[in-house]
Enzyme design. Structure first.
Site, PDB file in Angstrom:
ATOM      1  N   LYS A 129      19.885  73.285  55.694  1.00  0.00           N
ATOM      2  CA  LYS A 129      20.422  74.400  54.913  1.00  0.00           C
ATOM      3  C   LYS A 129      19.521  75.626  54.823  1.00  0.00           C
ATOM      4  O   LYS A 129      19.999  76.742  54.789  1.00  0.00           O
ATOM      5  CB  LYS A 129      20.757  73.899  53.518  1.00  0.00           C
ATOM      6  CG  LYS A 129      21.870  72.857  53.562  1.00  0.00           C
ATOM      7  CD  LYS A 129      22.693  72.815  52.329  1.00  0.00           C
ATOM      8  CE  LYS A 129      22.156  71.837  51.339  1.00  0.00           C
ATOM      9  NZ  LYS A 129      23.158  71.431  50.355  1.00  0.00           N
ATOM     10  N   GLU A 199      17.921  69.223  46.694  1.00  0.00           N
ATOM     11  CA  GLU A 199      17.749  70.467  47.474  1.00  0.00           C
ATOM     12  C   GLU A 199      18.484  71.629  46.803  1.00  0.00           C
ATOM     13  O   GLU A 199      18.026  72.767  46.864  1.00  0.00           O
ATOM     14  CB  GLU A 199      18.213  70.263  48.918  1.00  0.00           C
ATOM     15  CG  GLU A 199      17.238  69.377  49.697  1.00  0.00           C
ATOM     16  CD  GLU A 199      17.690  69.088  51.122  1.00  0.00           C
ATOM     17  OE1 GLU A 199      18.217  69.995  51.778  1.00  0.00           O
ATOM     18  OE2 GLU A 199      17.524  67.935  51.562  1.00  0.00           O
ATOM     19  N   HIS A 203      16.966  75.507  44.575  1.00  0.00           N
ATOM     20  CA  HIS A 203      17.396  76.913  44.646  1.00  0.00           C
ATOM     21  C   HIS A 203      17.567  77.526  43.255  1.00  0.00           C
ATOM     22  O   HIS A 203      17.815  78.726  43.139  1.00  0.00           O
ATOM     23  CB  HIS A 203      18.749  77.030  45.373  1.00  0.00           C
ATOM     24  CG  HIS A 203      18.680  76.764  46.842  1.00  0.00           C
ATOM     25  ND1 HIS A 203      18.297  77.719  47.751  1.00  0.00           N
ATOM     26  CD2 HIS A 203      18.953  75.660  47.563  1.00  0.00           C
ATOM     27  CE1 HIS A 203      18.351  77.208  48.971  1.00  0.00           C
ATOM     28  NE2 HIS A 203      18.742  75.954  48.884  1.00  0.00           N
TER      29      HIS A 203
HETATM   30  P1  NAD Z   1      20.785  61.088  50.465  1.00  0.00           P
HETATM   31  O1  NAD Z   1      19.674  61.318  49.487  1.00  0.00           O
HETATM   32  O2  NAD Z   1      22.069  60.538  49.928  1.00  0.00           O
HETATM   33  O3  NAD Z   1      20.307  60.106  51.624  1.00  0.00           O
HETATM   34  C1  NAD Z   1      19.149  60.320  52.368  1.00  0.00           C
HETATM   35  C2  NAD Z   1      18.931  59.123  53.299  1.00  0.00           C
HETATM   36  O4  NAD Z   1      17.813  59.414  54.138  1.00  0.00           O
HETATM   37  C3  NAD Z   1      18.613  57.814  52.589  1.00  0.00           C
HETATM   38  O5  NAD Z   1      19.322  56.761  53.231  1.00  0.00           O
HETATM   39  C4  NAD Z   1      17.121  57.620  52.828  1.00  0.00           C
HETATM   40  O6  NAD Z   1      16.732  56.243  52.871  1.00  0.00           O
HETATM   41  C5  NAD Z   1      16.988  58.260  54.199  1.00  0.00           C
HETATM   42  N1  NAD Z   1      15.612  58.637  54.528  1.00  0.00           N
HETATM   43  C6  NAD Z   1      14.703  59.296  53.758  1.00  0.00           C
HETATM   44  N2  NAD Z   1      13.537  59.420  54.423  1.00  0.00           N
HETATM   45  C7  NAD Z   1      13.716  58.819  55.631  1.00  0.00           C
HETATM   46  C8  NAD Z   1      12.878  58.587  56.753  1.00  0.00           C
HETATM   47  N3  NAD Z   1      11.615  59.012  56.765  1.00  0.00           N
HETATM   48  N4  NAD Z   1      13.375  57.919  57.824  1.00  0.00           N
HETATM   49  C9  NAD Z   1      14.657  57.477  57.820  1.00  0.00           C
HETATM   50  N5  NAD Z   1      15.498  57.669  56.793  1.00  0.00           N
HETATM   51  C10 NAD Z   1      15.021  58.324  55.715  1.00  0.00           C
HETATM   52  O7  NAD Z   1      21.034  62.456  51.277  1.00  0.00           O
HETATM   53  P2  NAD Z   1      22.380  63.295  51.405  1.00  0.00           P
HETATM   54  O8  NAD Z   1      22.751  63.795  50.035  1.00  0.00           O
HETATM   55  O9  NAD Z   1      23.361  62.514  52.203  1.00  0.00           O
HETATM   56  O10 NAD Z   1      21.894  64.609  52.232  1.00  0.00           O
HETATM   57  C11 NAD Z   1      21.383  64.581  53.545  1.00  0.00           C
HETATM   58  C12 NAD Z   1      21.095  65.993  54.003  1.00  0.00           C
HETATM   59  O11 NAD Z   1      22.307  66.702  54.258  1.00  0.00           O
HETATM   60  C13 NAD Z   1      20.331  66.850  52.997  1.00  0.00           C
HETATM   61  O12 NAD Z   1      19.233  67.454  53.626  1.00  0.00           O
HETATM   62  C14 NAD Z   1      21.325  67.901  52.578  1.00  0.00           C
HETATM   63  O13 NAD Z   1      20.758  69.145  52.257  1.00  0.00           O
HETATM   64  C15 NAD Z   1      22.192  68.027  53.814  1.00  0.00           C
HETATM   65  N6  NAD Z   1      23.503  68.599  53.480  1.00  0.00           N
HETATM   66  C16 NAD Z   1      23.954  69.652  54.230  1.00  0.00           C
HETATM   67  C17 NAD Z   1      25.177  70.256  53.945  1.00  0.00           C
HETATM   68  C18 NAD Z   1      25.689  71.395  54.771  1.00  0.00           C
HETATM   69  O14 NAD Z   1      26.819  71.837  54.548  1.00  0.00           O
HETATM   70  N7  NAD Z   1      24.960  71.921  55.740  1.00  0.00           N
HETATM   71  C19 NAD Z   1      25.954  69.778  52.877  1.00  0.00           C
HETATM   72  C20 NAD Z   1      25.486  68.695  52.152  1.00  0.00           C
HETATM   73  C21 NAD Z   1      24.252  68.110  52.457  1.00  0.00           C
END
Ligand code: NAD
Length: 336
Positions: A129, A199, A203
């Site tokens: 993002k 995240e 902001h």
């Molecule tokens: P979450 O917190 O639900 O899950 C994160 C996962 O990553 C967990 O399973 C955790 O165990 C794993 N993880 C953490 N460190 C790790 C590592 N070193 N190796 C392997 N796995 C690891 O996360 P989420 O809410 O699903 O979000 C994921 C990402 O998606 C975020 O960065 C968020 O900003 C992004 N996102 C983007 C948009 C968009 O429209 N562009 C929208 C929503 C979320």
């Protein structure tokens, strides 16, 4: 078409999902009915799982919920500190969706470097993002090209679907005056998307990535209690701006992003939309508005585009085109 190309066309794209939280699990469900892609690998913080014949979303999601890692999935899981490194070494995967937290703000770039150093070749897609996070990847452009990696960045909803819509809508105009992205996200509980919510908190006025990352779950709860579960954001540092600037649409200061996240109600607090205002060749000023359907979830609007861009990335990769691309530069392909 030679037989190697024919085989590639017939075989489904082998996909890995890195990070198995809210988006990673949704990604597994999105892929389940697809015939052009097969979900074969997953990693989380405590382990990974790989089956060349395909992983079962229900059993992986159940195991993750009850035991805390896909590493416990029998017989495909491995518990380890570096699930990503383990998959790079052992799994045959054409492309990975990086559904990882970008906490700290350098984490995704460090994962890209891990792939580059390993000698792995293929397609990587993120839904990252922040503008500064995409800037770090831009610095890896030459290394990604040399490594034979096609890296698609900013390929979620915003940045992603809405940025691409802005790039498309801009075509009616001779000059773009503003691109205004407003998102509404509704989720039933914040724990399902911890990284996304942390995240977003980063902001808020008075917070940054380091403070949001250091917050305990109880501190996040306490903050959300004060706002009735809602996070309201404006003028965010969002990579839609650099992506539209790189695509030659408009300078980044004409792009604004803000929105409302309700962490206690799956109903969207407002309709997600992008407004593209510009001047036509006749001198008329007008605004195009692209609005997402209110029934579509954040997960649908992130994971759908992510795999659309993964498919586009695989096509580029097979033509020998490597390096970094953004969602505003390439059309996503529809995955059947
Ligand atoms: P979450 O917190 O639900 O899950 C994160 C996962 O990553 C967990 O399973 C955790 O165990 C794993 N993880 C953490 N460190 C790790 C590592 N070193 N190796 C392997 N796995 C690891 O996360 P989420 O809410 O699903 O979000 C994921 C990402 O998606 C975020 O960065 C968020 O900003 C992004 N996102 C983007 C948009 C968009 O429209 N562009 C929208 C929503 C979320």
């Amino acid at each position: 078409m030679n037989s190697e190309n024919q085989n590639r066309e017939m075989n489904p794209i082998r996909v890995g999902v890195l990070g198995f939280g809210g988006l990673g699990q949704a990604a597994a469900r999105v892929l389940a009915p697809k015939t052009e892609m097969k979900w074969v690998a997953a990693a989380d913080k405590k382990g990974c799982a790989y089956n060349s014949e395909g992983l079962n979303p229900d059993s992986c999601i159940n195991t993750y919920h009850h035991q805390g890692s896909v590493g416990f999935v029998e017989p495909w899981g491995i518990l380890c500190d570096d699930g990503i490194g383990e998959l790079i070494k052992t799994a045959a995967v054409d492309g990975y969706f990086l559904a990882l937290p970008n906490l700290p703000n350098t984490f995704m770039a460090s994962v890209a470097q891990q792939f580059i150093k390993s000698g792995w070749r293929g397609v990587l897609v993120d839904a990252m993002k922040r503008t500064s996070a995409v800037e770090q990847l831009l610095e890896l452009q030459t290394e990604l090209q040399a490594a034979g990696i096609t890296y698609m960045t900013g390929c979620g909803a915003t940045p992603g679907l809405l940025t691409a819509a802005a790039a498309l809508g801009a075509q009616s105009y001779a000059e773009i005056h503003s691109v205004k992205i407003t998102f509404g996200v509704g989720i039933a509980n914040w724990e399902a998307y911890r990284a996304t919510i942390r995240e977003d908190i980063a902001h808020m006025p008075g917070y940054d990535v380091a403070t949001a990352m250091a917050m305990s779950d109880a501190e996040v709860e306490a903050l959300l209690d004060k706002t009735d579960g809602k996070i309201t954001l404006e003028n965010m540092e969002h990579a839609d701006d650099i992506m539209l600037e790189l695509a030659g649409i408009c300078p980044r200061d004409r792009v604004t992003v803000g929105g409302v996240v309700d962490t206690r109600n799956p109903k969207k607090p407002l309709s997600t939309n992008v407004q593209i205002t510009g001047r036509t060749f006749e001198g008329k000023i007008s605004t195009h508005t692209f609005t997402l359907g209110d029934e579509t979830s954040m997960a649908a609007n992130v994971c759908g585009p992510a795999f659309g861009y993964l498919k586009a990335g695989v096509k580029l990769h097979r033509r020998g085109i490597y390096g970094l691309f953004t969602a505003a530069e390439v059309m996503p392909h529809f995955v059947r």
